[in-house]
Design an enzyme around this catalytic site. Structure first.
Site, short mmCIF file in Angstrom:
data_model
loop_
_atom_site.label_atom_id
_atom_site.label_comp_id
_atom_site.label_asym_id
_atom_site.label_seq_id
_atom_site.Cartn_x
_atom_site.Cartn_y
_atom_site.Cartn_z
N LYS A 282 0.84 -1.20 0.00
CA LYS A 282 0.00 0.00 0.00
C LYS A 282 0.88 1.25 0.00
CE LYS A 282 -0.32 -0.42 5.03
NZ LYS A 282 -1.10 -1.01 6.13
N ARG B 93 -10.25 -0.41 14.86
CA ARG B 93 -10.09 0.29 13.59
C ARG B 93 -11.10 -0.35 12.65
NH1 ARG B 93 -4.32 0.93 10.41
NH2 ARG B 93 -4.68 -1.30 10.10
N TYR C 18 16.79 29.89 10.10
CA TYR C 18 15.65 30.72 10.56
C TYR C 18 15.61 30.81 12.08
CZ TYR C 18 13.22 30.75 6.01
OH TYR C 18 12.85 30.95 4.70
N MET D 261 12.37 24.73 3.83
CA MET D 261 11.56 23.99 2.84
C MET D 261 12.41 23.16 1.88
SD MET D 261 8.72 25.38 0.11
CE MET D 261 7.73 26.22 1.33
C1 LIG Z 1 -0.26 -1.87 6.86
C2 LIG Z 1 -0.85 -3.18 7.22
C3 LIG Z 1 -0.04 -4.32 7.28
C4 LIG Z 1 1.47 -4.25 7.15
O1 LIG Z 1 1.99 -3.76 8.36
P1 LIG Z 1 3.55 -3.64 8.64
O2 LIG Z 1 3.64 -3.21 10.05
O3 LIG Z 1 4.05 -2.58 7.71
O4 LIG Z 1 4.17 -4.95 8.36
C5 LIG Z 1 -0.65 -5.54 7.47
N1 LIG Z 1 -1.99 -5.63 7.67
C6 LIG Z 1 -2.80 -4.55 7.67
C7 LIG Z 1 -4.26 -4.72 7.89
C8 LIG Z 1 -2.25 -3.28 7.45
O5 LIG Z 1 -3.05 -2.21 7.48
#
Ligand SMILES: *Cc1c(COP(=O)(O)O)cnc(C)c1O
Length: 389
Positions: free
Chosen positions: A49, A146, A268, A327
């Site tokens: 992802k 979640r 800055y 930046m």
């Molecule tokens: C992002 C995610 C993973 C991978 O998690 P890592 O900690 O990067 O290995 C696996 N399962 C779900 C549901 C996720 O959202």
């Protein structure tokens, strides 16, 4: 025509880039094989992802596919659509599920929605009624709060004799909230709940562990694991060494080296006052490149609780960031680097084999995941494959 301009155009953009990122695909493949071995009897999938954690879903997806991964996880259908060309025979699971209007994308790219709520299930049943059997996955919430069906909802669904035969879950999954903390009691609780759920879905494959869970041992592996960050070289568990190979190397070019006197200030706000005569390297990376302002050496609230800012690495030396990151530019203290060893035009490693991603992230009060996924668009990118090393 061979005038000087033609010759100029032959320069590899990577060699001239102000800011560059190398993705070591060979290390990525090795990390996947490592995760597959640690997954024991379970198959290892691959989580790609967010553009493969910022490193490029095309190259990373293909590399993981060629290494042997056949179960991929993406967050959205459009990520799955992109991945499909690079992982032709793989199952691609879409973790955020499916919305009305996305059916065609799912069918055309052969994506498997991960259903996580009663609403999504109801919609899915209507899709099946219209189009016939199609695989799906189910996410069950075992304590994260979640995404996911509650355990009770999942058990009721498993027992529901009236569910249509076209409903074909191929995977039931859950996610640990404290997998990165091996001693956390919650891991055991989530494991017990997930065992109950997976037993109720007899004959359906089960998956509980992301990278961290793989390190918790065989109880946590079930049929399929879902490593993400570990593939990209990040640290999965807190308080243990990181056995993974670094995959990403970020480097910024030194635009100018300047001499400054003790008592002068830097960047800055003038928040860093030099205690000694110093040599400063001004490098072309800033917060617009995901080199977070919280990595600054001084002049930001976070320095009260995380006293050290980030370090870069050049000529065998760790060099601290001085003052505030801006930046497009960051100032490093290179006083301790012997002068013939560096010049303007040289590259400072921001993270990579010599400067651990997670150490840099910690200086900003964050995690490697956030640093990688926030890299921004200005890096000249290069992939190293087996042929290039
Ligand atoms: C992002 C995610 C993973 C991978 O998690 P890592 O900690 O990067 O290995 C696996 N399962 C779900 C549901 C996720 O959202």
């Amino acid at each position: 025509m061979t005038d000087g301009r033609d010759e100029l155009m032959e320069t590899d953009p990577f060699d001239a880039a102000p800011l560059r990122l190398t993705v070591n695909l060979e290390a990525l493949a090795e990390n996947w094989r490592d995760m597959a071995a640690r997954s024991g009897r379970a198959r290892a999938g691959a989580v790609v992802k967010a553009d493969a954690y910022g490193l490029g879903i095309e190259d990373c997806g293909l590399t993981l596919y060629e290494a042997g991964a056949r179960d991929f996880f993406v967050a959205s259908a459009s990520e799955g659509e992109t991945l499909r060309a690079y992982a032709p025979e793989a199952r691609i699971f879409v973790l955020s599920g499916i919305w009305p209007g996305q059916e065609k994308t799912f069918f055309d790219s052969d994506l498997v929605p991960v259903l996580a709520s009663e609403e999504q299930l109801a919609f899915w049943m209507s899709v099946l009624a219209e189009h016939g059997p199609y695989p799906c996955a189910l996410q069950v919430d075992t304590g994260f709060n979640r995404l996911g069906l509650s355990v009770d909802e999942a058990l009721a669904l498993a027992d529901d004799v009236s569910r249509p035969t076209s409903f074909e879950p191929v995977l039931v999954l859950s996610h640990l909230h404290s997998g990165d903390t091996p001693d956390a009691e919650a891991n055991r609780r989530q494991l017990d709940l997930f065992r109950t759920v997976s037993a109720a879905f007899d004959g359906v494959e089960a998956s509980l562990s992301a990278s961290a869970g793989i390190f918790l041992g065989p109880d946590y592996h079930f049929d399929l694991t879902r490593p993400g960050i570990a593939l990209y070289g990040g640290q999965a568990c807190i308080g243990m060494g990181n056995p993974m190979r670094p995959v990403a190397t970020a480097e910024a070019r030194i635009v100018q080296i300047r001499e400054a006197k003790a008592g002068e200030t830097v960047s800055y706000g003038g928040t860093h006052r030099l205690a000694r005569d110093s040599r400063l390297a001004v490098a072309s990376v800033g917060y617009a490149d995901g080199y977070l302002r919280n990595l600054s050496g001084s002049g930001i609230p976070l320095r009260a609780s995380v006293p050290a800012g980030a370090f870069g690495f050049i000529a065998g030396t760790r060099v601290p960031v001085l003052g505030r990151i801006t930046m497009d530019l960051t100032i490093f203290d290179v006083t301790d680097v012997a002068i013939p060893a560096i010049r303007a035009g040289d590259y400072i490693e921001l993270f990579g084999p010599n400067m651990a991603l997670d150490d840099v992230a910690a200086a900003a009060g964050t995690i490697g995941y956030e640093l990688l996924t926030g890299l921004g668009l200005r890096y000249e990118r290069r992939s190293l494959g087996e042929d290039d090393i």
